[in-house]
Design a protein around this motif. Structure first.
Motif, PDB file in Angstrom:
ATOM      1  N   HIS A   1      44.417  24.407  -4.077  1.00  0.00           N
ATOM      2  CA  HIS A   1      43.348  25.151  -4.802  1.00  0.00           C
ATOM      3  C   HIS A   1      43.501  26.918  -5.088  1.00  0.00           C
ATOM      4  CE1 HIS A   1      38.865  26.788  -6.051  1.00  0.00           C
ATOM      5  NE2 HIS A   1      39.598  28.141  -5.461  1.00  0.00           N
TER       6      HIS A   1
ATOM      7  N   HIS B   1      34.710  25.321  -2.845  1.00  0.00           N
ATOM      8  CA  HIS B   1      33.340  24.475  -3.891  1.00  0.00           C
ATOM      9  C   HIS B   1      34.601  23.125  -3.309  1.00  0.00           C
ATOM     10  CE1 HIS B   1      36.205  24.549  -6.966  1.00  0.00           C
ATOM     11  NE2 HIS B   1      36.891  24.630  -6.350  1.00  0.00           N
ATOM     12  N   HIS B   2      35.369  22.770  -2.478  1.00  0.00           N
ATOM     13  CA  HIS B   2      36.643  22.291  -2.050  1.00  0.00           C
ATOM     14  C   HIS B   2      35.261  21.441  -0.611  1.00  0.00           C
ATOM     15  CE1 HIS B   2      38.987  22.021  -5.398  1.00  0.00           C
ATOM     16  NE2 HIS B   2      38.959  23.187  -4.963  1.00  0.00           N
TER      17      HIS B   2
ATOM     18  N   GLU C   1      43.645  28.038  -8.107  1.00  0.00           N
ATOM     19  CA  GLU C   1      42.965  28.996  -8.544  1.00  0.00           C
ATOM     20  C   GLU C   1      43.144  30.548  -7.747  1.00  0.00           C
ATOM     21  OE1 GLU C   1      38.738  26.841  -8.463  1.00  0.00           O
ATOM     22  OE2 GLU C   1      40.277  25.000  -8.673  1.00  0.00           O
TER      23      GLU C   1
END
Ligand code: HEM
Ligand code: HEM
Ligand SMILES: [Fe+2]
Lengths: 443, 242
Positions: free
Chosen positions: A187, A238-239, A191
């Motif tokens: 991530h 969000h993970h 991101e």
């Protein structure tokens, strides 16, 4: 081309495109397996094809980033690369490690950790390789005449990408912990720090092609990467919704990841606004198109389609379904694949002194790949949403659902074929430029 | 109007604040993991099972806690869904259970006929599944929330199957029904077993289940290697299906 040593990028670009083509082959193997044509199952089962497909993606993107850096940094620093010889050593050792890893996957020499399948022994070689690369880049900036914001953001992005590889190398006893830190790599790369690389490359391309004042472009670059980190770091949450971490990640991850699209929206608006404002009508229209296309498609793939499943209420149902594959394809394509193709499209005419960006090949390649990718994203979306409703929401058996949605895998294969034609056209265009031409410089 | 140095300060300040918050939340998460993942149950066996999972890249086809690939089913609560006996049998030769459908790799290290350590490996992977399904995942995977009237076969052990299989031994409910139906409940890989006792003698059934290949070479039904007691229970149950 300003400096002879920039031509080293050619090797990186050529290798990136070769690995890209190979990546697609493995994509097709999986696509066909999904419709029951799994004749290769004994030799290349799905998990091998998948590891190769995604790792080739990451390797060709990183190869492309390095090529971009070897092109941009001498230009920005206004001097030859510190050591072209070291760069060649770094190139060949990178290829050796990459090829070994990919061959190894066919013999189960891997770690079963999505995206980080490279075995630990090779990880160390990757680290050594990347350090060599970074050292060369750093020395070039250091000894250079200028230290521009674009160059420092690019360097900072590459450096932090290297640092963030390390949490993926820690050994854990617990699968839950392993998963937690796997996201620090996966991530926080796509991101987080990779967006710095993306922002810096776009900024370089816009400065070169629009003729707008560097100060203005670089100011907005800061704003964009500021937004990236402001949302993306805590957005890692969000993970962590459903993988064993505490409940507060539902709120932290939900709120911050919902802000992540802002950075991509900013990128798209900035690229379009600069292109509009720019007085200079750059002759390489195709490179400009890839640049703007990258800014727009990354917003659609990462920003819009990422947002579509990032809220915990939605992600509860879509987590781990083909909805994720839908987003993964368009996001990687729009943001990182198109960025590498954009810098290639921009650099090639200058590197070789030839003009090959006019005519149908270059133009068609842009549209065919993008329409093909939009079709693939659509096919994954239909399959994913059907899977959510049939399997997750109404409890139908997994394999029954997969058979019910099989026909859309044919849609995937069809769209992927269009995409592959576009990719081959890009490669053909690349090859038509020939080798770098440094005579002009010498003269 | 925002200046370049203002923009730079925004970047550096925002990054510093968020990174700090992220590190602090991580520390808290690490402090909570032992309880949320029942670390006291993280035995050698569980870890060995996870190593098998990793070494084989199971996540290259399946998801676990929603992470992995989308070619094969989510496995976080597979024990709850299928039961251990079924998983044990299934892993010995996966394609036998879903002939002609999407293939799973047959791993020799799960097949007692090939690897003497197979039973131990099966214990390990099952221990790993048993551990992971107790991890607090904030409710993932969610229970289906749309009620449908679909006729799909329920999983062995599902509530609707309880009546249909009244009187059946546990092994039958857990494994045999993966392929065979009784009273309309169960799999459709093999034939339905309603009225099986009217078609076959007891001896035939015993021989058949003990070694299907010997009775009908080429059949897709696997030899399950049952102990005599379970075999006896199952055949007695089948005899009630008239
Ligand atoms: C260029 C940037 C991005 C790329 C390349 C990318 C790529 C991916 C990939 C490959 C996955 C699957 C990861 C795995 O399961 O191992 C994923 C998952 C995810 N992405 Fe992104 N992404 C990007 C940006 C975003 C953004 C901006 C958002 C939110 C607004 C987002 C939201 C998500 C979510 C929620 C998941 C988890 C899906 C699940 O639960 O299965 N992504 N992304
Ligand atoms: C010929 C074209 C392609 C085909 C047929 C294809 C097909 C596939 C398939 C079937 C999967 C596995 C999904 C699953 O687990 O069930 C996959 C995964 C993936 N592919 Fe592709 N692909 C293609 C091109 C690309 C391209 C061009 C990119 C990037 C720009 C890409 C990025 C990915 C990523 C990131 C994943 C992992 C997604 C996730 O875990 O959510 N693929 N691909
Ligand atoms: Fe993410």
């Amino acid at each position: 081309m300003k400096f002879k040593s920039q031509s080293i990028s050619w090797a990186f670009f050529a290798a990136a495109l070769g690995l890209f083509a190979l990546q697609l082959v493995y994509g097709f193997i999986m696509g066909f397996a999904r419709v029951g044509m799994d004749g290769l199952h004994e030799w290349i089962p799905f998990n091998v094809a998948r590891a190769v497909h995604t790792n080739l993606l990451v390797v060709w993107l990183i190869t492309g980033f390095m090529g971009a850096a070897y092109w941009i940094i001498p230009d920005e620093a206004d001097r030859e690369l510190w050591s072209p010889k070291l760069a060649w050593i770094q190139f060949w050792s990178l290829m050796a490690v990459g090829v070994t890893a990919v061959i190894g996957y066919h013999f189960q020499w891997w770690e079963g950790r999505k995206f980080l399948e490279i075995p630990r022994a090779l990880d160390w070689l990757v680290v050594a390789n990347v350090l060599t690369f970074l050292f060369n880049i750093l020395m070039t900036i250091w000894k250079g005449r200028h230290m521009t914001t674009t160059a420092s953001v690019l360097f900072f992005g590459l450096l932090t990408a290297a640092l963030l590889y390390l949490p993926g190398m820690i050994t854990f006893e617990s699968a839950v912990l392993d998963s937690y830190f796997r996201w620090w790599v996966v991530h926080l790369w796509v991101e987080g720090v990779w967006e710095l690389i993306l922002g810096a490359v776009l900024s370089y391309l816009l400065i070169k092609m629009t003729g707008i004042d560097r100060e203005i472009i670089e100011k907005w670059l800061y704003v964009i990467v500021g937004l990236t980190f402001l949302s993306g770091i805590l957005g890692t949450g969000h993970h962590y919704y459903y993988t064993g971490a505490p409940r507060y990640w539902l709120i932290v991850g939900g709120v911050f990841s919902a802000l992540e699209p802002l950075a991509f929206l900013g990128m798209a608006i900035y690229a379009i606004a600069m292109a509009r404002k720019g007085g200079r009508d750059h002759p390489n229209k195709v490179a400009m198109r890839w640049t703007l296309g990258c800014a727009v498609m990354s917003f659609i793939g990462a920003g819009f389609l990422g947002f579509a499943h990032t809220l915990p209420q939605v992600n509860m149902w879509t987590h781990g379904t083909l909805v994720t594959a839908m987003h993964g394809h368009m996001a990687f394509w729009g943001a990182y694949a198109m960025m590498v193709l954009a810098i290639i499209a921009y650099a090639m005419p200058q590197m070789t002194g030839r003009v090959r960006y006019r005519g149908w090949v270059a133009e068609t390649s842009f549209w065919t790949t993008n329409i093909g990718m939009a079709g693939m994203t659509g096919a994954f979306a239909v399959m994913g949403i059907a899977q959510v409703y049939l399997e997750r929401k109404s409890g139908m058996d997994f394999l029954d659902v997969q058979e019910a949605i099989e026909v859309h895998s044919w849609g995937l294969i069809l769209a992927a074929s269009l995409f592959a034609v576009g990719a081959l056209l890009f490669i053909r265009n690349f090859l038509s430029y020939g080798r770098p031409n440094t005579e002009e410089l010498a003269a | 109007m925002l200046s370049k140095s203002g923009a730079k300060a925004f970047f550096l300040g925002g990054t510093f604040l968020c990174a700090t918050a992220f590190v602090l939340l991580t520390l808290d998460t690490l402090a909570q993991f032992p309880e949320r993942s029942n670390e006291e149950n993280l035995t050698e066996e569980v870890i060995a099972g996870w190593k098998i999972w990793e070494r084989s890249n199971c996540m290259g086809c399946h998801t676990l806690m929603g992470e992995g690939a989308y070619y094969a089913p989510e496995l976080t609560r597979v024990i709850e869904r299928r039961g251990t006996p079924w998983i044990r049998e299934f892993l010995k030769d996966p394609q036998k259970f879903f002939p002609g459908r999407r293939k799973m790799i047959k791993y020799d290290f799960f097949d007692p006929a090939v690897d003497p350590e197979a039973d131990e490996n099966l214990d390990h992977i099952l221990a790993f599944f048993a551990w992971i399904q107790e991890v607090d995942t904030n409710g993932f995977p969610p229970k289906p929330d749309i009620v449908t009237q679909q006729a799909a076969a329920p999983m062995p052990g599902a509530a609707s199957a309880v009546d249909a299989w009244a009187g059946a031994p546990d092994y039958f409910k857990a494994v045999c029904t993966g392929c065979h139906a009784v009273a309309g409940q169960g799999g459709n890989v093999g034939p339905a077993l309603d009225g099986v006792a009217t078609r076959y003698e007891r001896d035939y059934l015993v021989n058949w289940i003990a070694d299907p290949q010997a009775v009908k070479p080429g059949t897709t039904m696997p030899a399950l290697g049952l102990d005599p007691e379970t075999l006896e229970q199952i055949v007695s149950y089948l005899e009630t299906l008239k």
